[in-house]
Design a protein around this motif. Structure first.
Motif, PDB file in Angstrom:
ATOM      1  N   SER A  45       0.853  -1.187   0.000  1.00 46.31           N
ATOM      2  CA  SER A  45       0.000   0.000   0.000  1.00 46.31           C
ATOM      3  C   SER A  45       0.889   1.238   0.000  1.00 46.31           C
ATOM      4  CB  SER A  45      -0.917   0.006   1.224  1.00 46.31           C
ATOM      5  OG  SER A  45      -0.158   0.002   2.431  1.00 46.31           O
ATOM      6  N   THR A  46       0.276   2.401   0.005  1.00 46.73           N
ATOM      7  CA  THR A  46       1.040   3.652   0.072  1.00 46.73           C
ATOM      8  C   THR A  46       1.139   4.102   1.520  1.00 46.73           C
ATOM      9  OG1 THR A  46       0.440   4.346  -2.156  1.00 46.73           O
ATOM     10  CG2 THR A  46       1.087   6.077  -0.603  1.00 46.73           C
ATOM     11  N   ALA A  47       2.368   4.320   1.987  1.00 47.91           N
ATOM     12  CA  ALA A  47       2.589   4.751   3.363  1.00 47.91           C
ATOM     13  C   ALA A  47       2.441   6.260   3.502  1.00 47.91           C
ATOM     14  CB  ALA A  47       3.974   4.323   3.831  1.00 47.91           C
ATOM     15  N   VAL A 289       8.836 -11.131  -3.433  1.00 46.62           N
ATOM     16  CA  VAL A 289       7.640 -10.597  -4.067  1.00 46.62           C
ATOM     17  C   VAL A 289       8.081  -9.707  -5.225  1.00 46.62           C
ATOM     18  CG1 VAL A 289       7.507  -8.612  -2.498  1.00 46.62           C
ATOM     19  CG2 VAL A 289       5.469  -9.359  -3.736  1.00 46.62           C
ATOM     20  N   THR A 290       7.404  -9.851  -6.349  1.00 53.88           N
ATOM     21  CA  THR A 290       7.627  -8.998  -7.510  1.00 53.88           C
ATOM     22  C   THR A 290       6.308  -8.336  -7.853  1.00 53.88           C
ATOM     23  OG1 THR A 290       9.372 -10.436  -8.364  1.00 53.88           O
ATOM     24  CG2 THR A 290       8.327  -8.934  -9.931  1.00 53.88           C
ATOM     25  N   ASP A 291       6.312  -7.011  -7.930  1.00 54.66           N
ATOM     26  CA  ASP A 291       5.060  -6.287  -8.156  1.00 54.66           C
ATOM     27  C   ASP A 291       5.366  -4.946  -8.810  1.00 54.66           C
ATOM     28  OD1 ASP A 291       2.585  -4.689  -7.646  1.00 54.66           O
ATOM     29  OD2 ASP A 291       2.000  -6.490  -6.553  1.00 54.66           O
ATOM     30  N   ALA A 292       4.678  -4.656  -9.911  1.00 51.01           N
ATOM     31  CA  ALA A 292       4.911  -3.401 -10.637  1.00 51.01           C
ATOM     32  C   ALA A 292       4.580  -2.178  -9.798  1.00 51.01           C
ATOM     33  CB  ALA A 292       4.087  -3.388 -11.917  1.00 51.01           C
ATOM     34  N   SER A 293       3.745  -2.339  -8.760  1.00 49.29           N
ATOM     35  CA  SER A 293       3.389  -1.193  -7.920  1.00 49.29           C
ATOM     36  C   SER A 293       4.567  -0.699  -7.082  1.00 49.29           C
ATOM     37  CB  SER A 293       2.221  -1.555  -7.000  1.00 49.29           C
ATOM     38  OG  SER A 293       2.615  -2.463  -5.996  1.00 49.29           O
ATOM     39  N   LEU A 294       5.664  -1.441  -7.055  1.00 44.51           N
ATOM     40  CA  LEU A 294       6.864  -0.974  -6.347  1.00 44.51           C
ATOM     41  C   LEU A 294       7.583   0.118  -7.133  1.00 44.51           C
ATOM     42  CD1 LEU A 294       8.196  -4.406  -5.050  1.00 44.51           C
ATOM     43  CD2 LEU A 294       7.036  -2.628  -3.727  1.00 44.51           C
ATOM     44  N   GLN A 295       7.278   0.265  -8.415  1.00 42.00           N
ATOM     45  CA  GLN A 295       7.714   1.399  -9.244  1.00 42.00           C
ATOM     46  C   GLN A 295       9.221   1.641  -9.201  1.00 42.00           C
ATOM     47  OE1 GLN A 295       5.002   4.393  -7.550  1.00 42.00           O
ATOM     48  NE2 GLN A 295       3.781   4.252  -9.418  1.00 42.00           N
ATOM     49  N   TYR A 308       9.241  -0.070   4.602  1.00 44.68           N
ATOM     50  CA  TYR A 308       8.958   1.177   3.890  1.00 44.68           C
ATOM     51  C   TYR A 308       9.893   1.227   2.691  1.00 44.68           C
ATOM     52  CZ  TYR A 308       6.146   2.391   7.906  1.00 44.68           C
ATOM     53  OH  TYR A 308       5.178   2.383   8.896  1.00 44.68           O
ATOM     54  N   VAL A 309       9.314   1.199   1.502  1.00 49.29           N
ATOM     55  CA  VAL A 309      10.072   0.988   0.273  1.00 49.29           C
ATOM     56  C   VAL A 309       9.981   2.226  -0.619  1.00 49.29           C
ATOM     57  CG1 VAL A 309      10.377  -0.512  -1.727  1.00 49.29           C
ATOM     58  CG2 VAL A 309       9.535  -1.473   0.433  1.00 49.29           C
ATOM     59  N   VAL A 310      11.129   2.678  -1.111  1.00 48.60           N
ATOM     60  CA  VAL A 310      11.186   3.862  -1.971  1.00 48.60           C
ATOM     61  C   VAL A 310      10.729   3.504  -3.382  1.00 48.60           C
ATOM     62  CG1 VAL A 310      12.700   5.581  -3.018  1.00 48.60           C
ATOM     63  CG2 VAL A 310      13.034   4.913  -0.629  1.00 48.60           C
ATOM     64  N   ARG A 311       9.717   4.217  -3.868  1.00 44.27           N
ATOM     65  CA  ARG A 311       9.255   4.082  -5.248  1.00 44.27           C
ATOM     66  C   ARG A 311       9.928   5.186  -6.056  1.00 44.27           C
ATOM     67  NH1 ARG A 311       2.905   3.537  -3.417  1.00 44.27           N
ATOM     68  NH2 ARG A 311       2.642   1.292  -3.789  1.00 44.27           N
ATOM     69  N   SER A 312      11.036   4.865  -6.719  1.00 47.20           N
ATOM     70  CA  SER A 312      11.845   5.906  -7.358  1.00 47.20           C
ATOM     71  C   SER A 312      11.221   6.477  -8.627  1.00 47.20           C
ATOM     72  CB  SER A 312      13.233   5.358  -7.690  1.00 47.20           C
ATOM     73  OG  SER A 312      13.188   4.492  -8.814  1.00 47.20           O
ATOM     74  N   ALA A 333       4.319   0.923   1.685  1.00 45.23           N
ATOM     75  CA  ALA A 333       4.352   0.111   2.903  1.00 45.23           C
ATOM     76  C   ALA A 333       4.129  -1.339   2.479  1.00 45.23           C
ATOM     77  CB  ALA A 333       3.267   0.548   3.869  1.00 45.23           C
ATOM     78  N   VAL A 334       5.071  -2.199   2.798  1.00 46.49           N
ATOM     79  CA  VAL A 334       4.985  -3.605   2.446  1.00 46.49           C
ATOM     80  C   VAL A 334       4.900  -4.423   3.727  1.00 46.49           C
ATOM     81  CG1 VAL A 334       6.105  -5.527   1.256  1.00 46.49           C
ATOM     82  CG2 VAL A 334       6.288  -3.207   0.322  1.00 46.49           C
TER      83      VAL A 334
END
Length: 337
Positions: A45-47, A289-295, A308-312, A333-334
């Motif tokens: 989701s988006t943190a 996990v592989t997901d395009a939403s990680l951008q 908390y993952v940076v979507r660059s 947020a993962v």
């Protein structure tokens, strides 16, 4: 590029090299037992969001004392701060502060100091309470450099990767005290040039780095060679970690907690989780996990069980591609990985 914030040609080219292996698919070694995908067990989701339409974030750090999170803009060096419960971050250090042109690797130490990597010059240290610059450390010489990530050991020493020179610099507490209020030169503690797999002279190598909570060793990823290395903090010995079930291709940011290592594989839109052996010489892949939403994720920080993952979005109108990024830029947020 005619935009409100321009990357220098050198910075853009350097960043392109950090994720250049995108054309190489993830390929576990022959016979390796590949961990089952964790998509069904993982929630993304988006943190929180970051202000600005040309942010292109790269780094993130958590302050375990306060729950604050810091994120960094590669585009112009802005550092953002998000306090617990807020849906949006605010500017903590403005673009160009103290001559900083970029900001990527971040870490908050136990004393509440924020370490900020500037890929083109070195690393700066700030007081998170007052925002005051405490010291700056610069890369020696005029050759290529890309100061990428930083880890803090239990004794307070900071270890910083240089992806162009394949070295790890060290700043000890004594070094920090001596440089208080001024500038000092970074000193290499580990030189891995002779042990890395063969690579093109301009290829990026060392990227993410973490410290063993007991202070015995560091783990650092070679994103081009797809290897993980154990660096002995006492003896200076360097050895390759035996990987079971996968590799470190495109490995960017790392996070180590309770014997588990989380790894961001940037252009693969992937996060993998590994079990580290007690002596740090082995790593077994447990899940991914592989997901395009990680951008195109670049790094991560784990706080209270959440990654908390940076979507660059570096591939969307940034230095690695064309198009239009999704606004606002966000941190993911993962959970469940």
């Amino acid at each position: 590029m005619s935009r409100s914030h321009r990357y220098t040609a050198a910075a853009a080219a350097a960043l392109a090299l950090t994720v250049l292996p995108a054309s190489v698919p993830f390929a576990p070694s022959a016979g390796a037992a590949v961990a089952a995908p964790a998509r069904s067990q993982t929630r993304i989701s988006t943190a929180f969001s970051l202000p600005g339409d040309r942010v292109y974030p790269e780094g993130i750090a958590a302050d375990a004392r306060t729950g604050d999170l810091y994120a960094a803009s590669f585009a112009d060096g802005t550092v953002f701060k998000r306090t617990p419960g807020r849906s949006a971050a605010e500017v903590f250090l403005p673009a160009g502060a103290d001559g900083r042109r970029t900001a990527n690797g971040l870490k908050v130490d136990r004393a509440g100091r924020l370490w900020v990597c500037d890929s083109s010059s070195g690393i700066a240290v700030y007081d998170t309470r007052t925002r005051r610059l405490l010291a700056r450390f610069t890369v020696p010489g005029d050759g290529a450099r890309f100061v990428n990530d930083v880890a803090i050991a239990p004794d307070g020493s900071a270890y910083i990767t240089d992806s162009s020179r394949a070295v790890v610099y060290r700043v000890t507490p004594r070094d920090l005290a001596a440089a208080a209020g001024g500038t000092a030169v970074l000193t290499p503690r580990f030189d891995l040039a002779a042990v890395l797999d063969p690579h093109a002279p301009t290829a990026f190598t060392l990227n993410g780095i973490v410290a063993d909570p007991a202070g015995r060793y560091l783990l650092v990823a070679d994103m081009t060679g797809a290897d993980l290395y154990r660096l002995d903090t006492a003896s200076g010995a360097i050895r390759k970690v035996a990987l079971d079930g996968g590799d470190m291709l495109n490995a960017d940011g790392l996070e180590l907690q309770n014997g588990r290592l989380w790894v961001v594989h940037n252009t693969d839109d992937t996060i993998s989780r590994w079990r580290i052996g007690r002596d740090g010489t082995t790593a077994r892949k447990e899940r991914q996990v592989t997901d395009a939403s990680l951008q195109l994720p670049t790094t991560l920080a784990r706080l209270h069980g959440t990654l908390y993952v940076v979507r660059s979005q570096f591939d969307k109108g940034g230095p690695l591609g064309s198009g239009t990024p999704e606004i606002p830029f966000t941190i993911a947020a993962v959970r469940g990985l």
